[in-house]
Design an enzyme around this catalytic site. Structure first.
Site, PDB file in Angstrom:
ATOM      1  CG  ASP A 274      -6.402 -16.093  -3.078  1.00  0.00           C
ATOM      2  OD1 ASP A 274      -7.016 -15.006  -2.961  1.00  0.00           O
ATOM      3  OD2 ASP A 274      -6.528 -17.028  -2.270  1.00  0.00           O
TER       4      ASP A 274
ATOM      5  CG  HIS B   5      -8.198  -3.804  -1.695  1.00  0.00           C
ATOM      6  ND1 HIS B   5      -9.209  -2.905  -1.936  1.00  0.00           N
ATOM      7  CD2 HIS B   5      -7.118  -3.056  -1.353  1.00  0.00           C
ATOM      8  CE1 HIS B   5      -8.768  -1.669  -1.748  1.00  0.00           C
ATOM      9  NE2 HIS B   5      -7.503  -1.739  -1.403  1.00  0.00           N
ATOM     10  CB  THR B   6      -6.205 -10.736  -2.741  1.00  0.00           C
ATOM     11  OG1 THR B   6      -6.251 -12.098  -2.327  1.00  0.00           O
ATOM     12  CG2 THR B   6      -4.760 -10.399  -3.069  1.00  0.00           C
TER      13      THR B   6
ATOM     14  CG  ASN C 222      -0.866   8.338   3.406  1.00  0.00           C
ATOM     15  OD1 ASN C 222      -1.202   7.279   2.869  1.00  0.00           O
ATOM     16  ND2 ASN C 222      -0.227   9.302   2.750  1.00  0.00           N
TER      17      ASN C 222
ATOM     18  CG  ASP D 292      -9.912 -12.591   0.235  1.00  0.00           C
ATOM     19  OD1 ASP D 292     -10.923 -13.212   0.625  1.00  0.00           O
ATOM     20  OD2 ASP D 292      -9.038 -13.106  -0.492  1.00  0.00           O
TER      21      ASP D 292
ATOM     22  N   PRO E  91      -7.121   7.389  -4.602  1.00  0.00           N
ATOM     23  CG  PRO E  91      -7.337   5.866  -6.350  1.00  0.00           C
ATOM     24  CD  PRO E  91      -6.309   6.553  -5.511  1.00  0.00           C
TER      25      PRO E  91
ATOM     26  CB  VAL F 202       1.418  11.737  -3.821  1.00  0.00           C
ATOM     27  CG1 VAL F 202       1.594  13.190  -3.408  1.00  0.00           C
ATOM     28  CG2 VAL F 202       0.098  11.185  -3.292  1.00  0.00           C
TER      29      VAL F 202
ATOM     30  CG  HIS G 250      -1.426   5.287  -0.201  1.00  0.00           C
ATOM     31  ND1 HIS G 250      -2.145   5.686   0.904  1.00  0.00           N
ATOM     32  CD2 HIS G 250      -2.245   4.455  -0.886  1.00  0.00           C
ATOM     33  CE1 HIS G 250      -3.336   5.109   0.887  1.00  0.00           C
ATOM     34  NE2 HIS G 250      -3.417   4.346  -0.185  1.00  0.00           N
TER      35      HIS G 250
ATOM     36  NE  ARG H 267      -3.937   1.843   2.559  1.00  0.00           N
ATOM     37  CZ  ARG H 267      -3.932   2.809   3.479  1.00  0.00           C
ATOM     38  NH1 ARG H 267      -2.934   2.903   4.348  1.00  0.00           N
ATOM     39  NH2 ARG H 267      -4.914   3.689   3.522  1.00  0.00           N
TER      40      ARG H 267
ATOM     41  CB  SER I  23       6.991  12.417  -1.744  1.00  0.00           C
ATOM     42  OG  SER I  23       5.834  11.786  -2.265  1.00  0.00           O
TER      43      SER I  23
ATOM     44  CG  ASP J  67       8.402  11.440  -5.242  1.00  0.00           C
ATOM     45  OD1 ASP J  67       7.664  10.789  -4.463  1.00  0.00           O
ATOM     46  OD2 ASP J  67       8.188  12.632  -5.525  1.00  0.00           O
TER      47      ASP J  67
ATOM     48  N   GLY K 234       4.469  11.072  -8.305  1.00  0.00           N
ATOM     49  CA  GLY K 234       5.246   9.975  -8.885  1.00  0.00           C
ATOM     50  C   GLY K 234       5.930   9.132  -7.816  1.00  0.00           C
TER      51      GLY K 234
END
Length: 331
Positions: free
Chosen positions: A257, A197-198, A98, A249, A167, A74, A70, A66, A80, A78, A76
């Site tokens: 999976d 999100h599995t 965050n 999940d 998102p 933002v 994230h 994640r 940050s 990098d 690219g």
């Protein structure tokens, strides 16, 4: 001449690398063998520390994956997201996506510390994030891919970018797709990357509205299976319990999976942003069905989309810097 030969050998290897979209990016070359001479043990060091962290706590795999998402959405890819607030920098860690949920920073500190001992100021924090995301996927049973390397680290962060570009669980399908398109990603990337999100968890606060007040009319979300909703309510009440964790999940929460897509087909996607992949767009609905049917197809596309996401606006060549500590810029 020797330097040119080693570069040509490295570059020729790229042609045969599985799932590797490599090439020229922002005035610097970006390829999996980037550290083969300057820090040959780099990938091995990252992998061993990630493996230790995931063995200690399985959830860490999802957390590290994640962080890469994230970060890339933002400014690219990098690093940050790793910067703490100091001087003129306002950390992205305090943004809505965050705050209270981004984690795994101490694992990256440990990796960086080990790499600084092995080869000082050579491996960027941005590349560590990309490698840790791949290793986390593999360690939980997911696909592998060759990670193009050569990113450099930013000297700034963007709190507004973090608040606006990532998102959110309750965004509409169109808003989510627009945020992906702004990064050069398409609906195929959206559906495949949502498959992360599995593994991992979500907080009650991220999906509460689906249980009680989806459309502002005091009614639950009618696209959520009601028996599943009744299992969620005791630990996610109308108020309180914001930080209570739930598996994204619930069938195979620690295994990478395609069960995630099967859950969505059964109206048991936990987040609104999961379920809308089936209910709000025909192209994404077809992809959900395909990936639910074919785990191999999902794995192949996930690897391709991760490489594509990892290539969002990298700093290369003389741009940015190689931070000594991932949490702060060099003096």
């Amino acid at each position: 001449m020797a330097h040119l030969m080693s570069f040509l050998i490295a570059f020729s290897l790229i042609a045969f690398a599985p799932f590797c979209f490599c090439g020229k990016a922002n005035n610097g070359y970006f390829y999996p063998q980037f550290y083969d001479h300057s820090c040959p043990k780099a990938q091995e060091i990252v992998k061993s520390i990630v493996a230790k962290a995931v063995a200690k706590e399985t959830r860490m795999a999802a957390s590290l994956l994640r962080l890469h998402f994230h970060d890339c959405f933002v400014k690219g890819c990098d690093a940050s997201i790793l910067l703490d607030s100091s001087g003129t920098i306002i950390s992205e860690k305090s943004s809505n996506p965050n705050r209270g949920s981004a984690r795994g920073f101490e694992v990256l500190d440990e990796i960086k510390s080990a790499l600084e001992k092995e080869c000082p100021q050579t491996v960027s924090c941005a590349d560590i994030l990309a490698l840790a995301a791949r290793d986390s996927t593999v360690l939980t049973g997911g696909p592998s891919w060759e990670v193009p390397l050569g990113r450099r680290d930013s000297r700034g962060a963007s709190l507004s970018g973090s608040n606006n570009n990532i998102p959110a669980p309750n965004n509409t399908f169109q808003t989510i797709l627009t945020k992906f398109k702004l990064q050069g990603l398409d609906v195929v990337d959206l559906v495949a990357l949502s498959g992360s999100h599995t593994i991992g968890n979500s907080r009650c606060t991220s999906f509460r509205q689906r249980l009680y007040n989806q459309s502002g009319n005091g009614q639950p979300d009618n696209t959520l299976d009601q028996s599943y909703a009744s299992q969620l309510r005791p630990r996610c009440p109308r108020s309180g319990g914001d930080q209570n964790l739930f598996f994204l999940d619930f069938v195979s929460p620690a295994k990478f999976d395609n069960t995630y897509y099967k859950n969505i087909l059964a109206s048991k996607g936990l987040l609104n942003s999961d379920q809308v992949l089936l209910t709000k767009n025909e192209a994404s609905m077809e992809l959900v069905k395909k990936y639910a049917e074919n785990n191999k197809l999902f794995f192949e596309q996930f690897a391709k989309s991760m490489i594509k996401m990892g290539n969002i606006s990298p700093l290369t060549g003389s741009k940015g810097e190689i931070r000594k500590h991932c949490r702060k810029i060099n003096k």
